[in-house]
Design a protein around this motif. Structure first.
Motif, PDB file in Angstrom:
ATOM      1  N   ASP A  72     -18.441  38.530 -22.426  1.00  0.00           N
ATOM      2  CA  ASP A  72     -18.348  38.886 -23.842  1.00  0.00           C
ATOM      3  C   ASP A  72     -18.642  40.379 -23.935  1.00  0.00           C
ATOM      4  OD1 ASP A  72     -18.767  39.406 -26.568  1.00  0.00           O
ATOM      5  OD2 ASP A  72     -19.545  37.399 -26.933  1.00  0.00           O
ATOM      6  N   ASN A  73     -17.594  41.167 -24.074  1.00  0.00           N
ATOM      7  CA  ASN A  73     -17.773  42.615 -24.082  1.00  0.00           C
ATOM      8  C   ASN A  73     -18.600  43.077 -25.283  1.00  0.00           C
ATOM      9  OD1 ASN A  73     -16.214  42.695 -21.768  1.00  0.00           O
ATOM     10  ND2 ASN A  73     -14.323  43.166 -22.881  1.00  0.00           N
ATOM     11  N   ALA A  74     -18.419  42.431 -26.415  1.00  0.00           N
ATOM     12  CA  ALA A  74     -19.149  42.824 -27.622  1.00  0.00           C
ATOM     13  C   ALA A  74     -20.655  42.633 -27.446  1.00  0.00           C
ATOM     14  CB  ALA A  74     -18.648  42.033 -28.821  1.00  0.00           C
ATOM     15  N   ARG A  75     -21.015  41.594 -26.715  1.00  0.00           N
ATOM     16  CA  ARG A  75     -22.442  41.322 -26.472  1.00  0.00           C
ATOM     17  C   ARG A  75     -22.917  41.938 -25.162  1.00  0.00           C
ATOM     18  NH1 ARG A  75     -20.964  36.915 -29.598  1.00  0.00           N
ATOM     19  NH2 ARG A  75     -22.544  36.276 -31.122  1.00  0.00           N
ATOM     20  N   ASN A  76     -21.999  42.536 -24.416  1.00  0.00           N
ATOM     21  CA  ASN A  76     -22.332  43.129 -23.111  1.00  0.00           C
ATOM     22  C   ASN A  76     -23.033  42.112 -22.215  1.00  0.00           C
ATOM     23  OD1 ASN A  76     -21.856  45.508 -21.641  1.00  0.00           O
ATOM     24  ND2 ASN A  76     -23.991  46.142 -21.837  1.00  0.00           N
ATOM     25  N   THR A  77     -22.469  40.919 -22.179  1.00  0.00           N
ATOM     26  CA  THR A  77     -23.098  39.781 -21.502  1.00  0.00           C
ATOM     27  C   THR A  77     -22.049  39.033 -20.679  1.00  0.00           C
ATOM     28  OG1 THR A  77     -24.771  39.554 -23.241  1.00  0.00           O
ATOM     29  CG2 THR A  77     -24.362  37.625 -21.863  1.00  0.00           C
ATOM     30  N   VAL A  78     -22.485  38.571 -19.531  1.00  0.00           N
ATOM     31  CA  VAL A  78     -21.655  37.731 -18.672  1.00  0.00           C
ATOM     32  C   VAL A  78     -22.299  36.350 -18.631  1.00  0.00           C
ATOM     33  CG1 VAL A  78     -20.823  37.360 -16.325  1.00  0.00           C
ATOM     34  CG2 VAL A  78     -20.801  39.662 -17.326  1.00  0.00           C
ATOM     35  N   TYR A  79     -21.464  35.321 -18.677  1.00  0.00           N
ATOM     36  CA  TYR A  79     -21.949  33.940 -18.702  1.00  0.00           C
ATOM     37  C   TYR A  79     -21.508  33.192 -17.454  1.00  0.00           C
ATOM     38  CZ  TYR A  79     -22.497  35.080 -23.633  1.00  0.00           C
ATOM     39  OH  TYR A  79     -22.860  35.681 -24.816  1.00  0.00           O
ATOM     40  N   LEU A  80     -22.252  32.161 -17.143  1.00  0.00           N
ATOM     41  CA  LEU A  80     -21.847  31.220 -16.110  1.00  0.00           C
ATOM     42  C   LEU A  80     -22.021  29.821 -16.676  1.00  0.00           C
ATOM     43  CD1 LEU A  80     -20.874  31.009 -13.157  1.00  0.00           C
ATOM     44  CD2 LEU A  80     -23.261  30.573 -12.530  1.00  0.00           C
ATOM     45  N   GLN A  81     -20.905  29.198 -17.004  1.00  0.00           N
ATOM     46  CA  GLN A  81     -20.926  27.814 -17.481  1.00  0.00           C
ATOM     47  C   GLN A  81     -20.921  26.910 -16.267  1.00  0.00           C
ATOM     48  OE1 GLN A  81     -21.071  26.515 -20.686  1.00  0.00           O
ATOM     49  NE2 GLN A  81     -21.292  24.541 -19.639  1.00  0.00           N
ATOM     50  N   MET A  82     -21.927  26.080 -16.168  1.00  0.00           N
ATOM     51  CA  MET A  82     -22.070  25.208 -15.013  1.00  0.00           C
ATOM     52  C   MET A  82     -21.971  23.753 -15.478  1.00  0.00           C
ATOM     53  SD  MET A  82     -25.136  27.173 -12.968  1.00  0.00           S
ATOM     54  CE  MET A  82     -26.391  26.605 -14.086  1.00  0.00           C
ATOM     55  N   ASN A  83     -20.949  23.075 -15.027  1.00  0.00           N
ATOM     56  CA  ASN A  83     -20.731  21.671 -15.361  1.00  0.00           C
ATOM     57  C   ASN A  83     -20.849  20.815 -14.107  1.00  0.00           C
ATOM     58  OD1 ASN A  83     -20.123  22.465 -18.025  1.00  0.00           O
ATOM     59  ND2 ASN A  83     -17.948  22.677 -17.542  1.00  0.00           N
ATOM     60  N   SER A  84     -21.001  19.536 -14.327  1.00  0.00           N
ATOM     61  CA  SER A  84     -21.083  18.576 -13.202  1.00  0.00           C
ATOM     62  C   SER A  84     -22.101  19.039 -12.166  1.00  0.00           C
ATOM     63  CB  SER A  84     -19.700  18.416 -12.554  1.00  0.00           C
ATOM     64  OG  SER A  84     -18.751  17.968 -13.496  1.00  0.00           O
ATOM     65  N   LEU A  85     -23.257  19.397 -12.641  1.00  0.00           N
ATOM     66  CA  LEU A  85     -24.278  19.921 -11.747  1.00  0.00           C
ATOM     67  C   LEU A  85     -24.750  18.880 -10.742  1.00  0.00           C
ATOM     68  CD1 LEU A  85     -26.175  22.102 -14.317  1.00  0.00           C
ATOM     69  CD2 LEU A  85     -25.313  22.918 -12.124  1.00  0.00           C
ATOM     70  N   LYS A  86     -25.031  19.363  -9.553  1.00  0.00           N
ATOM     71  CA  LYS A  86     -25.490  18.518  -8.457  1.00  0.00           C
ATOM     72  C   LYS A  86     -26.903  18.945  -8.062  1.00  0.00           C
ATOM     73  CE  LYS A  86     -20.774  18.436  -6.576  1.00  0.00           C
ATOM     74  NZ  LYS A  86     -19.943  18.728  -5.381  1.00  0.00           N
ATOM     75  N   PRO A  87     -27.654  18.075  -7.453  1.00  0.00           N
ATOM     76  CA  PRO A  87     -28.996  18.472  -6.993  1.00  0.00           C
ATOM     77  C   PRO A  87     -28.972  19.698  -6.097  1.00  0.00           C
ATOM     78  CG  PRO A  87     -28.789  16.093  -6.934  1.00  0.00           C
ATOM     79  CD  PRO A  87     -27.426  16.621  -7.271  1.00  0.00           C
ATOM     80  N   GLU A  88     -27.918  19.852  -5.314  1.00  0.00           N
ATOM     81  CA  GLU A  88     -27.823  21.006  -4.414  1.00  0.00           C
ATOM     82  C   GLU A  88     -27.529  22.313  -5.141  1.00  0.00           C
ATOM     83  OE1 GLU A  88     -26.159  18.099  -4.156  1.00  0.00           O
ATOM     84  OE2 GLU A  88     -24.112  18.415  -3.397  1.00  0.00           O
ATOM     85  N   ASP A  89     -27.249  22.258  -6.437  1.00  0.00           N
ATOM     86  CA  ASP A  89     -27.092  23.481  -7.228  1.00  0.00           C
ATOM     87  C   ASP A  89     -28.442  24.052  -7.671  1.00  0.00           C
ATOM     88  OD1 ASP A  89     -24.271  21.944  -8.807  1.00  0.00           O
ATOM     89  OD2 ASP A  89     -24.226  23.516  -7.275  1.00  0.00           O
ATOM     90  N   ALA A  90     -29.495  23.315  -7.456  1.00  0.00           N
ATOM     91  CA  ALA A  90     -30.817  23.790  -7.865  1.00  0.00           C
ATOM     92  C   ALA A  90     -31.191  25.050  -7.103  1.00  0.00           C
ATOM     93  CB  ALA A  90     -31.859  22.706  -7.617  1.00  0.00           C
ATOM     94  N   ALA A  91     -31.580  26.076  -7.849  1.00  0.00           N
ATOM     95  CA  ALA A  91     -31.887  27.377  -7.252  1.00  0.00           C
ATOM     96  C   ALA A  91     -32.335  28.313  -8.361  1.00  0.00           C
ATOM     97  CB  ALA A  91     -30.661  27.957  -6.550  1.00  0.00           C
ATOM     98  N   VAL A  92     -32.774  29.476  -7.962  1.00  0.00           N
ATOM     99  CA  VAL A  92     -32.943  30.567  -8.917  1.00  0.00           C
ATOM    100  C   VAL A  92     -31.641  31.359  -8.915  1.00  0.00           C
ATOM    101  CG1 VAL A  92     -34.249  32.615  -9.556  1.00  0.00           C
ATOM    102  CG2 VAL A  92     -35.421  30.659  -8.523  1.00  0.00           C
ATOM    103  N   TYR A  93     -31.108  31.545 -10.103  1.00  0.00           N
ATOM    104  CA  TYR A  93     -29.823  32.240 -10.254  1.00  0.00           C
ATOM    105  C   TYR A  93     -30.059  33.668 -10.729  1.00  0.00           C
ATOM    106  CZ  TYR A  93     -27.180  27.976  -9.540  1.00  0.00           C
ATOM    107  OH  TYR A  93     -26.615  26.838  -8.983  1.00  0.00           O
TER     108      TYR A  93
END
Length: 124
Positions: A72-93
Motif C-alpha cells: 500500500d503505497n499510500a500507507r508506505n506499508t507492505v503486507y503478508l497475507q498468510m492463509n492455510s497456516l501450518k505448524p511449521e510456519d511458526a516463527a518470528v517474521y
C-alpha cells in the motif's frame, strides 16, 4: 534513518489466517524491494516472500499458494497475507528493504537493521 516495523503476528490454529504488516519510515516502499523473512527456534533465518519496486513478487516454495505479499503505497506499508497456516510456519517474521531482488531466487542484502519482528504461533 530507515526503519521497518513488523506487526500482526499472534496465535492461530492450523488452517487459520493472519495478515502481517511492515510499516516503513525513512524510505518509500515502492522504490525498494521489500522482503519478508522468518526465523524459527534453532533454525536460520529464511526468505519467505518479496515484492520488487515494480511489484513483481517472489514466494518461497513452502508458501506458494498460501501467502500473498502486497503493498500500500499510500500507507508506505507492505503486507503478508498468510492463509492455510501450518505448524511449521511458526516463527518470528521480519521484513527488510533489500538491495538484491530476483523473481526466481528472492531477495537478499538488507538495507536496514533487523527489527524485533512479529511472532507467529500456529497450534495444531
Amino acid at each position: 534513518e530507515v526503519q521497518l516495523v513488523e506487526s500482526g503476528g499472534g496465535l492461530v490454529q492450523a488452517g487459520g489466517s493472519l495478515r502481517l504488516s511492515c510499516a516503513a519510515s525513512g524510505l518509500t516502499v515502492d522504490r525498494y524491494a521489500i522482503g519478508w523473512f522468518r526465523q524459527a527456534p534453532g533454525k536460520e533465518r529464511e526468505g519467505v516472500s518479496c515484492i520488487s519496486s515494480s511489484a513483481s513478487t517472489y514466494y518461497a516454495d513452502f508458501v506458494k499458494g498460501r501467502f500473498t505479499i502486497s503493498r500500500d503505497n499510500a500507507r508506505n506499508t507492505v503486507y503478508l497475507q498468510m492463509n492455510s497456516l501450518k505448524p511449521e510456519d511458526a516463527a518470528v517474521y521480519y521484513c527488510a528493504a533489500v538491495r538484491v531482488y530476483g523473481s526466481n531466487y528472492g531477495c537478499y542484502d538488507p538495507i536496514n537493521s533487523w527489527g524485533q519482528g512479529t511472532r507467529v504461533t500456529v497450534s495444531s
